[in-house]
Design a protein around this motif. Structure first.
Motif, PDB file in Angstrom:
ATOM      1  N   GLY A 164     -30.240 -38.747  18.439  1.00 29.39           N
ATOM      2  CA  GLY A 164     -29.179 -37.912  17.921  1.00 29.39           C
ATOM      3  C   GLY A 164     -29.531 -37.358  16.558  1.00 29.39           C
ATOM      4  N   ALA A 165     -29.077 -36.136  16.268  1.00 26.58           N
ATOM      5  CA  ALA A 165     -29.352 -35.510  14.974  1.00 26.58           C
ATOM      6  C   ALA A 165     -28.903 -36.372  13.793  1.00 26.58           C
ATOM      7  N   PRO A 166     -27.772 -37.066  13.869  1.00 26.41           N
ATOM      8  CA  PRO A 166     -27.359 -37.905  12.736  1.00 26.41           C
ATOM      9  C   PRO A 166     -28.378 -38.980  12.386  1.00 26.41           C
ATOM     10  N   ILE A 167     -29.062 -39.519  13.389  1.00 27.02           N
ATOM     11  CA  ILE A 167     -30.084 -40.532  13.116  1.00 27.02           C
ATOM     12  C   ILE A 167     -31.226 -39.935  12.314  1.00 27.02           C
ATOM     13  N   LEU A 168     -31.660 -38.762  12.691  1.00 25.85           N
ATOM     14  CA  LEU A 168     -32.761 -38.104  11.981  1.00 25.85           C
ATOM     15  C   LEU A 168     -32.377 -37.825  10.529  1.00 25.85           C
ATOM     16  N   VAL A 169     -31.146 -37.399  10.314  1.00 29.00           N
ATOM     17  CA  VAL A 169     -30.679 -37.098   8.954  1.00 29.00           C
ATOM     18  C   VAL A 169     -30.520 -38.378   8.139  1.00 29.00           C
ATOM     19  N   THR A 176     -26.098 -34.477  19.827  1.00 29.19           N
ATOM     20  CA  THR A 176     -27.446 -34.798  20.302  1.00 29.19           C
ATOM     21  C   THR A 176     -27.913 -33.716  21.270  1.00 29.19           C
ATOM     22  N   CYS A 177     -29.197 -33.366  21.192  1.00 28.91           N
ATOM     23  CA  CYS A 177     -29.800 -32.321  22.031  1.00 28.91           C
ATOM     24  C   CYS A 177     -29.187 -30.955  21.740  1.00 28.91           C
ATOM     25  N   ASN A 178     -28.847 -30.710  20.486  1.00 27.71           N
ATOM     26  CA  ASN A 178     -28.323 -29.416  20.050  1.00 27.71           C
ATOM     27  C   ASN A 178     -29.283 -28.773  19.059  1.00 27.71           C
ATOM     28  N   ALA A 179     -29.526 -27.478  19.202  1.00 28.12           N
ATOM     29  CA  ALA A 179     -30.448 -26.777  18.305  1.00 28.12           C
ATOM     30  C   ALA A 179     -29.987 -26.828  16.851  1.00 28.12           C
ATOM     31  N   ASP A 180     -28.674 -26.849  16.649  1.00 31.60           N
ATOM     32  CA  ASP A 180     -28.151 -26.861  15.284  1.00 31.60           C
ATOM     33  C   ASP A 180     -27.691 -28.268  14.857  1.00 31.60           C
ATOM     34  N   GLY A 181     -28.155 -29.290  15.581  1.00 33.41           N
ATOM     35  CA  GLY A 181     -27.676 -30.656  15.354  1.00 33.41           C
ATOM     36  C   GLY A 181     -27.924 -31.176  13.951  1.00 33.41           C
ATOM     37  N   GLU A 182     -29.151 -31.060  13.456  1.00 34.74           N
ATOM     38  CA  GLU A 182     -29.466 -31.576  12.118  1.00 34.74           C
ATOM     39  C   GLU A 182     -28.704 -30.807  11.040  1.00 34.74           C
ATOM     40  N   VAL A 231     -24.820 -40.781   8.048  1.00 33.54           N
ATOM     41  CA  VAL A 231     -24.016 -40.015   9.006  1.00 33.54           C
ATOM     42  C   VAL A 231     -24.288 -40.527  10.413  1.00 33.54           C
ATOM     43  N   ALA A 232     -23.253 -40.559  11.234  1.00 36.16           N
ATOM     44  CA  ALA A 232     -23.388 -41.030  12.609  1.00 36.16           C
ATOM     45  C   ALA A 232     -22.397 -40.296  13.502  1.00 36.16           C
ATOM     46  N   SER A 233     -22.757 -40.171  14.771  1.00 39.79           N
ATOM     47  CA  SER A 233     -21.881 -39.534  15.756  1.00 39.79           C
ATOM     48  C   SER A 233     -22.002 -40.277  17.071  1.00 39.79           C
ATOM     49  N   THR A 234     -20.931 -40.227  17.875  1.00 42.09           N
ATOM     50  CA  THR A 234     -20.956 -40.850  19.194  1.00 42.09           C
ATOM     51  C   THR A 234     -20.054 -40.059  20.128  1.00 42.09           C
ATOM     52  N   GLY A 235     -20.431 -40.011  21.391  1.00 39.91           N
ATOM     53  CA  GLY A 235     -19.643 -39.249  22.356  1.00 39.91           C
ATOM     54  C   GLY A 235     -20.530 -38.552  23.377  1.00 39.91           C
ATOM     55  N   VAL A 236     -20.102 -37.405  23.823  1.00 47.84           N
ATOM     56  CA  VAL A 236     -20.821 -36.659  24.851  1.00 47.84           C
ATOM     57  C   VAL A 236     -22.094 -36.031  24.283  1.00 47.84           C
ATOM     58  N   ILE A 237     -23.184 -36.149  25.033  1.00 46.23           N
ATOM     59  CA  ILE A 237     -24.480 -35.584  24.642  1.00 46.23           C
ATOM     60  C   ILE A 237     -24.587 -34.140  25.130  1.00 46.23           C
ATOM     61  N   GLY A 238     -25.202 -33.286  24.303  1.00 48.38           N
ATOM     62  CA  GLY A 238     -25.520 -31.938  24.744  1.00 48.38           C
ATOM     63  C   GLY A 238     -24.430 -30.910  24.555  1.00 48.38           C
ATOM     64  N   GLN A 239     -23.370 -31.260  23.865  1.00 50.71           N
ATOM     65  CA  GLN A 239     -22.329 -30.293  23.540  1.00 50.71           C
ATOM     66  C   GLN A 239     -22.363 -29.995  22.044  1.00 50.71           C
ATOM     67  N   ILE A 240     -22.261 -28.711  21.698  1.00 51.66           N
ATOM     68  CA  ILE A 240     -22.302 -28.296  20.297  1.00 51.66           C
ATOM     69  C   ILE A 240     -21.154 -28.954  19.526  1.00 51.66           C
ATOM     70  N   LEU A 241     -21.482 -29.520  18.378  1.00 49.44           N
ATOM     71  CA  LEU A 241     -20.464 -30.154  17.539  1.00 49.44           C
ATOM     72  C   LEU A 241     -19.776 -29.092  16.684  1.00 49.44           C
ATOM     73  N   PRO A 242     -18.486 -28.874  16.860  1.00 52.57           N
ATOM     74  CA  PRO A 242     -17.783 -27.927  15.983  1.00 52.57           C
ATOM     75  C   PRO A 242     -17.581 -28.554  14.603  1.00 52.57           C
ATOM     76  N   ILE A 243     -18.077 -27.905  13.568  1.00 54.47           N
ATOM     77  CA  ILE A 243     -17.986 -28.466  12.221  1.00 54.47           C
ATOM     78  C   ILE A 243     -16.652 -28.151  11.562  1.00 54.47           C
ATOM     79  N   GLU A 244     -15.976 -27.118  12.044  1.00 60.29           N
ATOM     80  CA  GLU A 244     -14.733 -26.671  11.397  1.00 60.29           C
ATOM     81  C   GLU A 244     -13.649 -27.758  11.342  1.00 60.29           C
ATOM     82  N   PRO A 245     -13.380 -28.487  12.419  1.00 60.21           N
ATOM     83  CA  PRO A 245     -12.353 -29.529  12.328  1.00 60.21           C
ATOM     84  C   PRO A 245     -12.692 -30.600  11.289  1.00 60.21           C
ATOM     85  N   ILE A 246     -13.974 -30.910  11.181  1.00 56.74           N
ATOM     86  CA  ILE A 246     -14.406 -31.904  10.190  1.00 56.74           C
ATOM     87  C   ILE A 246     -14.215 -31.351   8.787  1.00 56.74           C
ATOM     88  N   ALA A 247     -14.651 -30.114   8.578  1.00 58.86           N
ATOM     89  CA  ALA A 247     -14.510 -29.482   7.264  1.00 58.86           C
ATOM     90  C   ALA A 247     -13.047 -29.375   6.848  1.00 58.86           C
TER      91      ALA A 247
END
Length: 408
Positions: A56-61, A85-91, A114-130
């Motif tokens: 997952g991108a959070p692990i790399l970061v 995870t498995c998203n081009a814009d994940g990191e 940073v960490a994330s958990t849930g469905v793999i391969g779906q783009i994470l919307p950052i707006e709700p978090i922001a």
């Protein structure tokens, strides 16, 4: 050394605060999906990560951040419902989560795990978090540890928190943590998402050593379904606020801390096993009489991950041949003709195998023993002094139901 169980979870140690809320990633507004942990002081930190080639991108970061800071951290931000995870814009998204948290906390983004958990391969919307990170940070408080524990749950049916208190160098010290995990669990590093905090003063090098060693005999010995997640991580932050002299060598104080960490990680591992997806029984396999610990671990894990054995436990069937089968294909060297097996629970214990062969036993008595919700499989290899435990759960109809519509 005595360890006293206390309340407070990941905020039981001095100087830690937490919070959780629903930001909209999870459409069920009664379930939190965004969590935060914060230390009032900079912490020495350590982590272990999934060995899955897909990470997952959070692990790399997070790995980059701990390398950049020399294993220092002050905060955790974590979301559920989406694994990023498995998203081009994940990191980019994972780094943005750190920057959003850092801005509200007045710290560097590199000091955020940073960490994330849930469905793999779906783009994470950052707006709700922001849109909700300011509220999240504003609500940080020691008493909100349960809100953070709730925020990391996916198919979990209950939050998992453990904390212990003990004396070190004449000071009262605490280790506490929270965990999540119910499925996609067969780790080879750690399991699921697990966040541990402590007010013990200890060097980054020794906290990493203790974490890595204890993960080997706790989280690495847990299997729910044989799948190793892409986002598994265990992190620990130590802020030193207990006031003990910093542990910088492997002395008696280090061993006490190590045992305290084991108490927390082992108990959270058992909670994860008990809450396996669809599970009705927690299974604990103890292998003793092994020539070395690695052999004991291999055999215990071989049994605990066997689908046929897990099904037998669901059916409360003392089919000990499935246990011997799993012992037999374990990738380790030992004499199968010396192996003995007992099945046990709160209702008693029954011998089912001696010297690699079956012994007479009452099927009715076995049925009563296996009717409990915690089952213990005790295996004696009869060829050494080493031992190890592994944990898991039974395999039920509900496991298939849950994973047949996981994305819905």
């Amino acid at each position: 050394m005595e360890f006293t169980r206390i309340d407070g979870g990941v905020c039981a140690a001095k100087g830690f605060q937490a919070n959780g809320l629903n930001c909209g990633l999870n459409p069920d507004r009664n379930k939190n999906d965004l969590g935060m942990i914060f230390s009032t002081e900079i912490c020495n930190a350590a982590a272990v990560y999934t060995t899955n080639k897909v990470k997952g991108a959070p692990i790399l970061v997070t790995k980059k951040h701990l390398e950049t800071t020399g294993k220092k951290a002050r905060a955790v931000i974590v979301n559920s419902k989406n694994a990023n995870t498995c998203n081009a814009d994940g990191e980019e998204k994972a780094q943005k989560m750190c920057e959003l948290a850092a801005k509200e906390l007045g710290i560097s983004a590199d000091e955020v795990i940073v960490a994330s958990t849930g469905v793999i391969g779906q783009i994470l919307p950052i707006e709700p978090i922001a849109d909700h990170v300011k509220e999240l940070a504003a609500g940080l408080a020691p008493e909100n540890h349960d809100k953070a524990a709730n925020a990391i749950m996916t198919t979990d049916t209950f939050p998992k928190e453990v904390a212990v208190q003990f004396t070190l160098d004449g000071k009262t010290c605490t280790v506490g943590g929270m965990a999540k995990g119910s499925g996609m669990i067969h780790p080879n590093m750690a399991t699921t998402l697990n966040f541990v905090t402590t007010d013990v003063a200890i060097s980054s090098e020794l906290i990493q050593k203790a974490l890595s060693e204890i993960v080997k005999v706790t989280y690495n010995c847990l299997s729910i379904d044989g799948d190793t997640s892409t986002n598994d991580m265990v992190s620990i932050m130590a802020n030193g606020l207990a006031g003990n002299t910093e542990i910088s060598e492997e002395n008696e104080e280090y061993e006490i801390f190590r045992k305290a960490l084991y108490e927390v990680l082992m108990n959270m591992t058992k909670m994860l096993a008990k809450d396996g997806e669809g599970a009705s029984k927690m299974l604990e396999c103890t292998v003793s009489g092994a020539p070395d610990q690695d052999t004991a671990i291999i055999v215990a894990k071989s049994v605990i991950r066997s689908p046929l054995f897990k099904c037998a436990m669901f059916g409360e069937d003392a089919n000990w041949g499935r246990i011997l089968c799993a012992v037999g294909y374990a990738d380790a060297d030992f004499d199968i003709t010396k192996v003995g097996v007992d099945l046990a629970s709160a209702k008693g214990s029954i011998a089912v195998c001696r010297n690699g062969s079956g012994v007479e036993f009452s099927e009715d008595e076995a049925k009563v023993i296996l009717g409990e919700d915690e089952i213990y499989i005790n295996i004696d290899l009869g060829q050494g002094e080493a031992s190890a435990k592994a944990w898991g759960c039974d395999l039920t109809y509900d496991y298939v139901k849950i994973n047949g519509d996981y994305r819905s």
